[in-house]
Design an enzyme around this catalytic site. Structure first.
Site, short mmCIF file in Angstrom:
data_model
loop_
_atom_site.label_atom_id
_atom_site.label_comp_id
_atom_site.label_asym_id
_atom_site.label_seq_id
_atom_site.Cartn_x
_atom_site.Cartn_y
_atom_site.Cartn_z
N ARG A 24 0.84 -1.20 0.00
CA ARG A 24 0.00 0.00 0.00
C ARG A 24 0.88 1.24 0.00
O ARG A 24 1.76 1.40 0.83
CB ARG A 24 -0.92 0.02 1.23
CG ARG A 24 -1.95 -1.08 1.20
CD ARG A 24 -2.88 -0.99 2.40
NE ARG A 24 -3.81 -2.09 2.42
CZ ARG A 24 -4.66 -2.34 3.41
NH1 ARG A 24 -4.70 -1.52 4.45
NH2 ARG A 24 -5.48 -3.37 3.36
N SER A 114 -8.15 -1.44 0.99
CA SER A 114 -9.16 -1.73 2.00
C SER A 114 -9.92 -0.49 2.45
O SER A 114 -10.62 0.13 1.67
CB SER A 114 -8.51 -2.43 3.20
OG SER A 114 -9.50 -2.89 4.10
N HIS A 115 -9.75 -0.09 3.71
CA HIS A 115 -10.50 1.01 4.30
C HIS A 115 -9.81 2.35 4.15
O HIS A 115 -10.32 3.36 4.66
CB HIS A 115 -10.72 0.72 5.79
CG HIS A 115 -9.43 0.47 6.52
ND1 HIS A 115 -8.62 -0.60 6.23
CD2 HIS A 115 -8.80 1.16 7.50
CE1 HIS A 115 -7.55 -0.56 7.01
NE2 HIS A 115 -7.63 0.50 7.79
N ASP A 280 -16.73 -1.36 4.30
CA ASP A 280 -15.61 -0.50 3.94
C ASP A 280 -15.37 -0.52 2.43
O ASP A 280 -16.18 -1.04 1.66
CB ASP A 280 -14.35 -0.91 4.70
CG ASP A 280 -13.81 -2.26 4.27
OD1 ASP A 280 -14.61 -3.11 3.84
OD2 ASP A 280 -12.58 -2.48 4.35
N ASP A 282 -13.35 -2.14 0.34
CA ASP A 282 -13.27 -3.40 -0.41
C ASP A 282 -14.21 -4.48 0.10
O ASP A 282 -14.21 -5.60 -0.40
CB ASP A 282 -11.83 -3.93 -0.44
CG ASP A 282 -11.37 -4.47 0.90
OD1 ASP A 282 -11.81 -3.94 1.94
OD2 ASP A 282 -10.56 -5.41 0.92
N ASP A 284 -14.55 -6.03 3.18
CA ASP A 284 -14.22 -7.07 4.14
C ASP A 284 -14.45 -6.65 5.59
O ASP A 284 -14.28 -7.46 6.51
CB ASP A 284 -12.78 -7.58 3.95
CG ASP A 284 -11.72 -6.51 4.16
OD1 ASP A 284 -12.07 -5.35 4.44
OD2 ASP A 284 -10.52 -6.85 4.02
N ARG A 285 -14.89 -5.42 5.82
CA ARG A 285 -15.16 -4.96 7.19
C ARG A 285 -16.62 -4.57 7.33
O ARG A 285 -17.32 -4.34 6.35
CB ARG A 285 -14.26 -3.78 7.54
CG ARG A 285 -12.79 -4.13 7.45
CD ARG A 285 -11.90 -2.94 7.78
NE ARG A 285 -10.50 -3.27 7.53
CZ ARG A 285 -9.50 -3.04 8.37
NH1 ARG A 285 -9.73 -2.46 9.52
NH2 ARG A 285 -8.27 -3.38 8.06
N THR A 348 -2.55 -10.20 14.31
CA THR A 348 -3.40 -9.48 13.37
C THR A 348 -3.02 -9.87 11.94
O THR A 348 -1.85 -9.90 11.59
CB THR A 348 -3.25 -7.96 13.56
OG1 THR A 348 -3.71 -7.62 14.89
CG2 THR A 348 -4.07 -7.20 12.55
N GLU A 367 -11.63 -9.85 14.11
CA GLU A 367 -10.62 -8.88 14.53
C GLU A 367 -11.33 -7.63 15.02
O GLU A 367 -12.39 -7.26 14.50
CB GLU A 367 -9.70 -8.51 13.36
CG GLU A 367 -8.87 -9.67 12.84
CD GLU A 367 -7.97 -9.26 11.68
OE1 GLU A 367 -6.93 -9.90 11.50
OE2 GLU A 367 -8.32 -8.31 10.95
N SER A 369 -10.67 -4.75 14.42
CA SER A 369 -10.64 -3.71 13.39
C SER A 369 -11.81 -3.88 12.42
O SER A 369 -11.68 -3.65 11.23
CB SER A 369 -9.31 -3.75 12.64
OG SER A 369 -9.04 -5.04 12.13
N LYS A 380 -11.95 -11.94 5.70
CA LYS A 380 -13.05 -11.40 6.49
C LYS A 380 -14.13 -10.90 5.53
O LYS A 380 -13.84 -10.61 4.37
CB LYS A 380 -12.57 -10.30 7.43
CG LYS A 380 -11.66 -9.24 6.82
CD LYS A 380 -11.17 -8.30 7.92
CE LYS A 380 -10.14 -7.31 7.41
NZ LYS A 380 -8.78 -7.84 7.41
#
Length: 565
Positions: A24, A114-115, A280, A282, A284-285, A348, A367, A369, A380
């Site tokens: 990233r 991700s987020h 989020d 992508d 996964d959250r 993590t 998790e 997060s 996730k």
């Protein structure tokens, strides 16, 4: 049809080391000449791509379409036989994991940060997933990193760009490219897991007194939520908002927490929404938030584990084991103990759960997060968690015909059985790396000398006293492959069972991100007032002591965290 393969000379770039979720950096870093190509070629140099099938997708953030074309050109030149690509280059991370597994692909390349925020001045990311659908383990990511340090050329084919908007299969040089519906396979999967008729019956029977709102934060999950909540479960279109994926996420921060998902929080409170949820960038959250009811991710996964038998997938196959990341509260441990299930504490990073799942020893995990999931895939899964909650609420109301059961009722009932783990996380984002490392050294010094052991500290704000019972640096030995992961976070424990964790995060794109986690357990016999108190008040004294012991404010130069969750 063959196409000419060109060999392009290049030189290594410093710092192309994949973190817990790939590489990233800022978009402008990836836009440097040869930068993205170098990393993609290093992925192919680290695997055996000849004759394999690879999945490509991502969250649609800025610079994604160009990178999909780059991957196709380099991958084809390196011998990939077939690419399965989400329409417009888009696949949520959970959907990509499912596609890899369903079509038995060799692996996949996901374009996501991700987020993290998107847009020309924000973040981009590339990560490689292996054949089980999960993130590449460290032995693979380390190999990729080593390749980036010695790369001298990359290969591309000469071919026109692929039209990513048209579903179907086409020939691309020596390879095949199949563009698939980004949503279809994932919806099929969820229908096999959850009791959709039960959920639909509950929602359609309570359209007036139990409103639902999903906020996509202009991330990838908007079309998934539209298909599931509106088209399949029959909710009105007003039940979803911000569900058009945008390259810059509408200028927002696509992170489903109380700070960044403010559009959901405001709408829920204003319109008396009983069940709100967000995902989020992508997908996964997730965050679960109803009127006056916020569910911490730690509580969320514990509650899903407790109610697992109302979900057809687990009722049929059973629950093999439970797990959490080390910083996550111990709420799920209590469920495992009461139900006689094996449970695990891992570093993590979702890849650690994947090993346990592949070995048949783990079913539900999470998790702190805002990541929750199960062994249906190897990532996730935000939408999965949201539908799991709707399944639980529908089942709870089926068994309670005289009273409408809401989020707070489920939380209160859970605390009466297991007690409550008051939990919060303080994020200090993009702080100077030197200060972050100095804080870690400061805590390590106390660990090595034992100077803090058995010392008592008083919180001036509350008068509460906290006695340090120990300090350790979390290390994990994987019970499946026996690999050892060290330096996973520093933990300070207290005699009353409280603990504080300090960890440097690997999800940022520049500087350092320091996370401080605080947890205080209250037993079920404490009473309703103590079990259902305000989180900030319940943790106030412990947070004060944690900041004092770590000297965090001095080392980081910050009076307040960027985000509190």
């Amino acid at each position: 049809m063959s196409s000419q393969v060109n060999q392009i000379s290049t030189k290594p770039f410093d710092g192309q080391k994949p973190g817990t979720s790939g590489l990233r950096k800022r978009v402008k870093v990836f836009q440097q000449q040869h930068y993205t190509e170098n990393f993609v070629q290093s992925i192919f140099d680290s695997i055996e791509p000849q004759g394999v099938t690879l999945v490509i997708g991502g969250d649609g953030r800025y610079f994604s379409p160009e990178t999909v074309q780059t991957i196709l050109k380099i991958g084809s030149a390196n011998g990939v036989a077939k690419f399965i690509v989400g329409k417009d280059g888009i696949l949520s991370t959970p959907a990509a994991s499912n596609v890899i597994r369903k079509y038995k692909a060799y692996g996949g390349i996901l374009l996501t940060a991700s987020h993290n925020p998107g847009g020309p001045d924000n973040d981009f990311g590339i990560k490689y997933n292996v054949s089980n659908g999960g993130p590449a383990p460290e032995n693979v990511t380390n190999k990729i990193y080593e390749k980036t340090k010695t790369i001298s050329s990359y290969k591309v084919i000469e071919a026109p760009q692929v039209d990513l908007s048209k579903i179907g299969e086409t020939t691309y040089g020596p390879s095949k490219v199949e563009i698939i519906d980004s949503v279809e396979d994932y919806v099929i999967l969820l229908k096999e897991i959850f009791d959709f008729p039960l959920i639909q019956n509950f929602l359609t029977s309570h359209t007036d007194d139990y409103k639902v709102l999903f906020d996509g934060l202009h991330g990838v999950t908007g079309p998934y939520a539209q298909k599931i909540l509106v088209d399949t479960l029959g909710l009105p279109s007003s039940s979803v908002q911000n569900c058009v994926p945008l390259p810059d996420f509408g200028g927002g921060h696509p992170d489903p927490n109380l700070t960044y998902a403010h559009t959901l929080v405001e709408a829920v409170e204003k319109n008396n929404i009983a069940f709100g949820a967000a995902s989020d960038g992508d997908g996964d959250r997730n965050m679960i938030y109803g009127k006056g009811a916020f569910v911490t991710p730690s509580d969320s996964v514990a509650i899903i584990a407790h109610w697992a038998d109302v979900i057809p997938y687990f009722k049929k196959g059973g629950v093999k084991g439970l797990a959490r990341s080390m910083p996550t509260s111990k709420a799920i441990d209590l469920v495992a103990q009461k139900k006689g299930l094996e449970y695990f504490e891992v570093p993590t990073g979702w890849k650690f759960f994947g090993n346990l799942m592949d070995a048949g020893r783990l079913s539900i995990c999470g998790e702190e997060s805002f990541g929750t999931g199960s062994d249906h895939i190897r990532e996730k899964d935000g939408i999965w968690a949201i539908i799991a909650w709707l399944n639980i609420i529908a089942a709870a109301n089926r068994d309670s015909p005289n009273k409408l059961v809401g989020i707070n009722d489920i939380l209160s009932a859970h605390y009466k059985i297991y007690g409550r783990s008051y939990f919060s996380r303080y994020d200090y984002e993009e702080v100077p790396s030197e200060g972050a490392n100095a804080m870690v050294d400061h805590i390590n010094a106390a660990l090595k000398t034992g100077s803090l052991n058995n010392t008592t500290h008083t919180a001036e704000s509350t008068g509460g006293k906290f006695t340090v019972s120990g300090i350790y640096d979390f290390e994990y030995k994987d019970p499946i492959d026996h690999s050892v992961s060290s330096n996973q976070g520093q933990v300070i424990t207290f005699s009353d069972g409280s603990r504080v964790v300090f960890r440097l995060s690997g999800t940022g794109s520049q500087g350092a991100t320091v996370r401080m986690y605080v947890e205080r357990y209250v037993a079920p016999e404490a009473g309703e007032k103590e079990l259902n108190g305000n989180t900030a008040e319940g943790l106030k004294g412990l947070i004060e002591v944690a900041l004092k012991l770590s000297d965090l404010k001095k080392f980081l130069g910050r009076e307040k965290p960027t985000v509190i969750t």
